[in-house]
Design an enzyme around this catalytic site. Structure first.
Site, short mmCIF file in Angstrom:
data_model
loop_
_atom_site.label_atom_id
_atom_site.label_comp_id
_atom_site.label_asym_id
_atom_site.label_seq_id
_atom_site.Cartn_x
_atom_site.Cartn_y
_atom_site.Cartn_z
N CYS A 1 -0.53 6.12 8.82
CA CYS A 1 0.85 5.78 9.45
C CYS A 1 0.39 4.44 10.16
O CYS A 1 -0.19 4.73 11.09
CB CYS A 1 1.65 6.60 9.86
N ASN B 1 -2.75 6.51 15.76
CA ASN B 1 -3.92 6.21 14.73
C ASN B 1 -4.21 4.79 15.59
O ASN B 1 -3.55 3.73 15.44
CB ASN B 1 -3.59 5.81 13.50
N GLU C 1 0.70 -1.18 -0.11
CA GLU C 1 -0.08 0.12 0.14
C GLU C 1 0.81 1.23 -0.05
O GLU C 1 2.01 1.44 0.61
CB GLU C 1 -0.81 -0.09 1.43
N GLY D 1 7.25 -1.00 6.19
CA GLY D 1 8.71 -1.86 5.78
C GLY D 1 9.55 -0.58 6.68
O GLY D 1 9.23 0.53 7.10
N SER E 1 12.18 7.72 7.10
CA SER E 1 11.90 7.54 8.41
C SER E 1 12.57 6.03 8.83
O SER E 1 12.30 5.13 8.13
CB SER E 1 10.59 7.53 8.65
N CYS F 1 2.19 -1.22 15.92
CA CYS F 1 2.31 -0.98 14.42
C CYS F 1 1.50 -2.08 13.75
O CYS F 1 1.90 -3.03 13.88
CB CYS F 1 3.65 -0.61 13.79
N CYS G 1 3.68 8.91 0.65
CA CYS G 1 3.94 7.86 1.49
C CYS G 1 4.34 6.34 1.09
O CYS G 1 3.27 5.86 0.55
CB CYS G 1 3.09 7.79 2.93
N SER H 1 12.12 7.41 14.21
CA SER H 1 10.98 7.25 15.13
C SER H 1 11.42 6.88 16.60
O SER H 1 11.85 5.71 16.69
CB SER H 1 10.29 5.99 14.64
N HIS I 1 9.36 7.64 19.70
CA HIS I 1 8.49 7.24 20.44
C HIS I 1 8.62 6.82 22.01
O HIS I 1 7.59 6.62 22.73
CB HIS I 1 7.95 6.05 19.82
N CYS J 1 7.12 -5.91 7.44
CA CYS J 1 8.06 -5.48 8.15
C CYS J 1 8.62 -6.41 9.42
O CYS J 1 7.71 -7.31 9.71
CB CYS J 1 7.65 -4.17 8.96
N CYS K 1 7.06 -3.56 15.87
CA CYS K 1 6.73 -2.48 17.04
C CYS K 1 5.50 -2.94 17.59
O CYS K 1 4.37 -3.17 16.62
CB CYS K 1 6.80 -1.33 16.47
N1 SAH Z 1 10.00 1.68 9.77
C1 SAH Z 1 10.12 2.96 9.52
C2 SAH Z 1 9.16 3.75 8.57
C3 SAH Z 1 7.66 3.15 8.49
S1 SAH Z 1 6.71 3.65 9.88
C4 SAH Z 1 10.09 3.70 10.90
O1 SAH Z 1 9.89 2.87 12.00
O2 SAH Z 1 10.18 5.01 11.08
C5 SAH Z 1 6.26 5.32 9.85
C6 SAH Z 1 6.15 5.67 10.87
O3 SAH Z 1 4.59 5.36 11.43
C7 SAH Z 1 6.61 5.48 12.28
O4 SAH Z 1 7.40 6.80 12.77
C8 SAH Z 1 5.91 4.52 12.89
O5 SAH Z 1 6.20 4.37 14.27
C9 SAH Z 1 4.65 5.19 12.69
N2 SAH Z 1 3.43 4.36 13.12
C10 SAH Z 1 3.33 3.23 13.20
N3 SAH Z 1 2.05 2.87 13.77
C11 SAH Z 1 1.40 4.03 13.87
C12 SAH Z 1 0.05 4.26 14.20
N4 SAH Z 1 -0.80 3.37 14.40
N5 SAH Z 1 -0.32 5.76 14.39
C13 SAH Z 1 0.53 6.59 13.75
N6 SAH Z 1 1.95 6.26 13.65
C14 SAH Z 1 2.28 5.03 13.50
#
Ligand code: SAH
Length: 331
Positions: free
Chosen positions: A324, A283, A81, A152, A184, A109, A95, A207, A209, A102, A106
């Site tokens: 995201c 989200n 996607e 990813g 990112s 995610c 995006c 990222s 967090h 992936c 995390c």
């Molecule tokens: N793997 C890379 C890029 C893809 S994720 C990374 O971790 O940066 C892109 C971003 O979306 C990351 O910051 C990730 O932590 C965030 N993300 C993951 N789940 C999310 C959610 N449910 N709501 C908002 N952001 C989220």
């Protein structure tokens, strides 16, 4: 959309052809070689047969039409996607995904939940951009930014990600300025170090967090391999080399990482001139919820008081599961 295929077909053609074809593909944004009327018919047929420009995909529109999600079918049957976000200030950000699924998993995610399938090829990354560039062209608009924030971990597919950026950055081709790209990463130090040595003016986002190892390892397992302070050290080296600012993404997850004490700890880490913190409302997926507006406001105020550069990101496309971390395809 495999450019290497196109180059192969053009091997015995006069040298001006390549430039001409790049213009057709990346500027005129043709989606079928039949439209390449400046090329000889036999060449068009050959290209149609061997290097199809078609991108097998389906688009989904959010209610406010500001977010469009594309589901793309890859040649081997896997799906990815990508998302187009139309900002009020006329920016059109796409995006893109860098991998199918992936490996990082995390906890918050959704992409992590589907596991890792494979890396994307450079042309598969480029195709995601071409798909939306074609769509926008039909509306007399263009892509202004490309962010690697889809499915990813881009730094676990480093070579293909950088190659895709070079293809899209090529002046004779799509010609999107290096500064329009952002990668990112969840903190893959080798990738940060390698990027510091590329002569590419692209943007880096981390990222983060969580403001300490204990919490970060709990929600992002990758922190055990690449711990927080080591990641920040490699970011500092990157800044020394490139003089570029770095964005730190901080998801606001209800009752997980959004307390005052987290903000205070975060402020101590983030108070540096070229560090920028972006607070992102989570989200909702599965067990986690977003922090309230008031909580985010208070969190932001603490960071501001302590002199941290901080902003907030607007969230797009929740209603079509295009935000995201919501990108995950049922296989
Ligand atoms: N793997 C890379 C890029 C893809 S994720 C990374 O971790 O940066 C892109 C971003 O979306 C990351 O910051 C990730 O932590 C965030 N993300 C993951 N789940 C999310 C959610 N449910 N709501 C908002 N952001 C989220």
């Amino acid at each position: 959309m495999e450019f290497s295929c196109i180059e192969k077909v053009l091997k015995n053609e006069p040298s001006f052809r390549l430039k001409q074809v790049k213009r057709l593909v990346f500027f005129d944004l043709i989606d079928n070689w039949d439209k390449a009327t400046t090329l000889p018919l036999s060449l068009r047929d050959k290209l149609n047969k061997e290097c199809s420009l078609e991108i097998d995909s389906k688009m989904f529109f959010s209610k406010d039409k500001k977010t469009i999600k594309a589901l793309i079918n890859l040649k081997d049957g896997l799906k990815i996607e990508s998302v187009l976000m139309k900002h009020i200030d006329k920016r059109n950000t796409i995006c893109v995904s860098s991998q199918v699924g992936c490996a990082l998993d995390c906890v918050f995610c959704l992409t992590g939940k589907m596991g890792f399938k494979r890396d994307l090829e450079a042309h598969e990354i480029v195709s995601q951009v071409m798909l939306f560039a074609r769509y926008l062209k039909s509306k007399k608009q263009r892509i202004t930014n490309v962010v690697f924030m889809g499915m990813g971990e881009p730094f676990l597919n480093y070579d293909n990600v950088i190659e895709s950026i070079k293809i899209l950055n090529d002046k004779q081709g799509f010609n999107l300025g290096a500064r329009s790209f952002s990668i990112s990463t969840a903190g893959i130090i080798d990738g940060i170090n390698r990027l510091a040595d590329e002569k590419l003016q692209i943007n880096l986002a981390i990222s983060l967090h969580a403001p300490d190892n204990k919490l970060r390892s709990k929600i992002m397992a990758i922190n055990k391999r690449y711990p927080l302070l080591k990641v920040l050290k490699s970011v500092d080296d990157y800044i020394l080399k490139t003089k570029r600012k770095v964005m730190f993404e901080y998801l606001m997850i209800h009752n997980v990482n959004d307390k005052d004490e987290h903000a205070e700890k975060l402020a101590r880490l983030m108070k540096k001139p070229l560090y920028f913190v972006n607070l992102i409302s989570y989200n909702p997926t599965g067990d986690f919820k977003s922090s309230s507006k008031q909580r985010i406001k208070k969190f932001r105020e603490i960071l501001e008081e302590k002199g941290v550069n901080v902003g907030q990101r607007y969230s797009f496309g929740q209603d079509i599961k295009a935000a995201c971390g919501q990108l995950a395809v049922k296989m």
